[in-house]
Design an enzyme around this catalytic site. Sequence first.
Site, PDB file in Angstrom:
ATOM      1  N   HIS A   1       0.836  -1.208   0.000  1.00  7.41           N
ATOM      2  CA  HIS A   1       0.000   0.000   0.000  1.00  7.41           C
ATOM      3  C   HIS A   1       0.870   1.256   0.000  1.00  7.41           C
ATOM      4  O   HIS A   1       1.331   1.711   1.045  1.00  7.41           O
ATOM      5  CB  HIS A   1      -0.915  -0.004   1.238  1.00  7.41           C
ATOM      6  CG  HIS A   1      -1.954   1.068   1.231  1.00  7.41           C
ATOM      7  ND1 HIS A   1      -3.307   0.804   1.145  1.00  7.41           N
ATOM      8  CD2 HIS A   1      -1.869   2.420   1.292  1.00  7.41           C
ATOM      9  CE1 HIS A   1      -3.991   1.932   1.160  1.00  7.41           C
ATOM     10  NE2 HIS A   1      -3.131   2.935   1.255  1.00  7.41           N
TER      11      HIS A   1
ATOM     12  N   HIS B   1       1.003   5.034  -2.365  1.00  8.43           N
ATOM     13  CA  HIS B   1       0.574   5.887  -3.477  1.00  8.43           C
ATOM     14  C   HIS B   1       1.818   6.470  -4.145  1.00  8.43           C
ATOM     15  O   HIS B   1       2.661   7.070  -3.475  1.00  8.43           O
ATOM     16  CB  HIS B   1      -0.317   7.018  -2.959  1.00  8.43           C
ATOM     17  CG  HIS B   1      -1.574   6.530  -2.315  1.00  8.43           C
ATOM     18  ND1 HIS B   1      -2.774   6.472  -2.977  1.00  8.43           N
ATOM     19  CD2 HIS B   1      -1.819   6.068  -1.061  1.00  8.43           C
ATOM     20  CE1 HIS B   1      -3.708   5.999  -2.167  1.00  8.43           C
ATOM     21  NE2 HIS B   1      -3.152   5.751  -0.996  1.00  8.43           N
TER      22      HIS B   1
ATOM     23  N   GLU C   1     -10.559   3.919   7.673  1.00  5.04           N
ATOM     24  CA  GLU C   1      -9.480   4.852   8.026  1.00  5.04           C
ATOM     25  C   GLU C   1     -10.123   6.104   8.599  1.00  5.04           C
ATOM     26  O   GLU C   1     -10.218   6.278   9.811  1.00  5.04           O
ATOM     27  CB  GLU C   1      -8.628   5.169   6.799  1.00  5.04           C
ATOM     28  CG  GLU C   1      -7.488   6.142   7.070  1.00  5.04           C
ATOM     29  CD  GLU C   1      -6.823   6.646   5.797  1.00  5.04           C
ATOM     30  OE1 GLU C   1      -5.716   7.217   5.913  1.00  5.04           O
ATOM     31  OE2 GLU C   1      -7.403   6.510   4.705  1.00  5.04           O
TER      32      GLU C   1
ATOM     33  N   ASP D   1       2.058   3.967   2.941  1.00  2.61           N
ATOM     34  CA  ASP D   1       1.004   4.855   2.446  1.00  2.61           C
ATOM     35  C   ASP D   1       1.550   6.009   1.602  1.00  2.61           C
ATOM     36  O   ASP D   1       1.625   5.914   0.383  1.00  2.61           O
ATOM     37  CB  ASP D   1       0.162   5.351   3.621  1.00  2.61           C
ATOM     38  CG  ASP D   1      -1.220   5.845   3.209  1.00  2.61           C
ATOM     39  OD1 ASP D   1      -1.618   5.635   2.042  1.00  2.61           O
ATOM     40  OD2 ASP D   1      -1.920   6.433   4.052  1.00  2.61           O
ATOM     41  N   ASP D   2       1.908   7.127   2.238  1.00  2.00           N
ATOM     42  CA  ASP D   2       2.508   8.297   1.571  1.00  2.00           C
ATOM     43  C   ASP D   2       3.746   8.682   2.383  1.00  2.00           C
ATOM     44  O   ASP D   2       3.751   9.707   3.073  1.00  2.00           O
ATOM     45  CB  ASP D   2       1.521   9.475   1.535  1.00  2.00           C
ATOM     46  CG  ASP D   2       0.227   9.147   0.822  1.00  2.00           C
ATOM     47  OD1 ASP D   2       0.248   9.010  -0.412  1.00  2.00           O
ATOM     48  OD2 ASP D   2      -0.811   9.030   1.497  1.00  2.00           O
TER      49      ASP D   2
END
Length: 322
Positions: free
Chosen positions: A11, A13, A192, A270-271
């Site tokens: 996961h 981005h 989330e 994630d980021d």
Amino acid sequence: MTSHLKKVELHCHLEGAAPPALTEAQARKYGIDMSEQLRDGAYVWHDFASFLECYDKVSEVYKTEEDYALLTETYLDELAAINTIYSELIVSPDHGKRIGLGADAYISGVCEGIRRAKEKSGIEARLIVTGERHFGPDSVIGAAEYAAKAGNPLITGFNLAGEERMGRVADYSRAFDIARDAGLGLTIHAGEVCGAFSVADALDAVRPARIGHGVRAIEDLDLVKRLADLGTVLEVCPGSNIALRVYPDFASHPLRRLKEAGVPVTISSDDPPFFHTSLEREYALAAEAFGFDNAEIDAMTRTAIEAAFVDAQTRKALLARL
């Protein structure tokens, strides 16, 4: 110490993984002022709205096919340097269209970056095409159709991201039907920002193999049991959850409780630079903040490989590298 452990990420981005140093160089190249969003080598934001603004501003400095090849290559090189053997990158063909590059050139650049990185380190990577809820069901259906028709062996999954509070999951179920019929793996952001109900909605409407985040399921113990019984894999990103104040601290984060309840869990970032984290840090946190030993962390990595959207031969090769 977890630095020596093999790592897998399900996961992340792509634009959210943009290293600040590369973004700074890109901003200079295009003459874009990033002083409000990038200071002392770090991204700057203070709440969810300013996070989105910062994210959008960073995305502005990646404009061409080569820019996306470089971004992808750079991030995968970073992952390979910390013993990562596999990465799934969440990408948006719609973003390629919005910046005037076009979906095909955008994806082509990303694929070139994957090729370059693999040539150097052997790291495997695949792409998860995402639709974005805040652009509405028609846009998400378009993203699913793009992924289904692309005929690109690196596109192996479909996702739904964006503002969780925009509509119910059922509004987007047609897009997932298209992706499922094309043989793509299904994952979806849920649990989330919104509570346990969003995870239940995802299970009811989409029947995904995996859920991005999903941690708010802990608020409904019957739902936790359902996840465990189904074997639905959660792509857990603890650093992101703390940064976005889903939980106030790691002590209150439910990663360990979910795992002990039998829910298959994995670790992702994630980021990462936006949340001042990295996959390396997330693995370290698994040990330091959650008390997992190396065998337990390896088991989560094995879960990630078993849940990866890859063919059987690639999965076997990845498992052999653990």
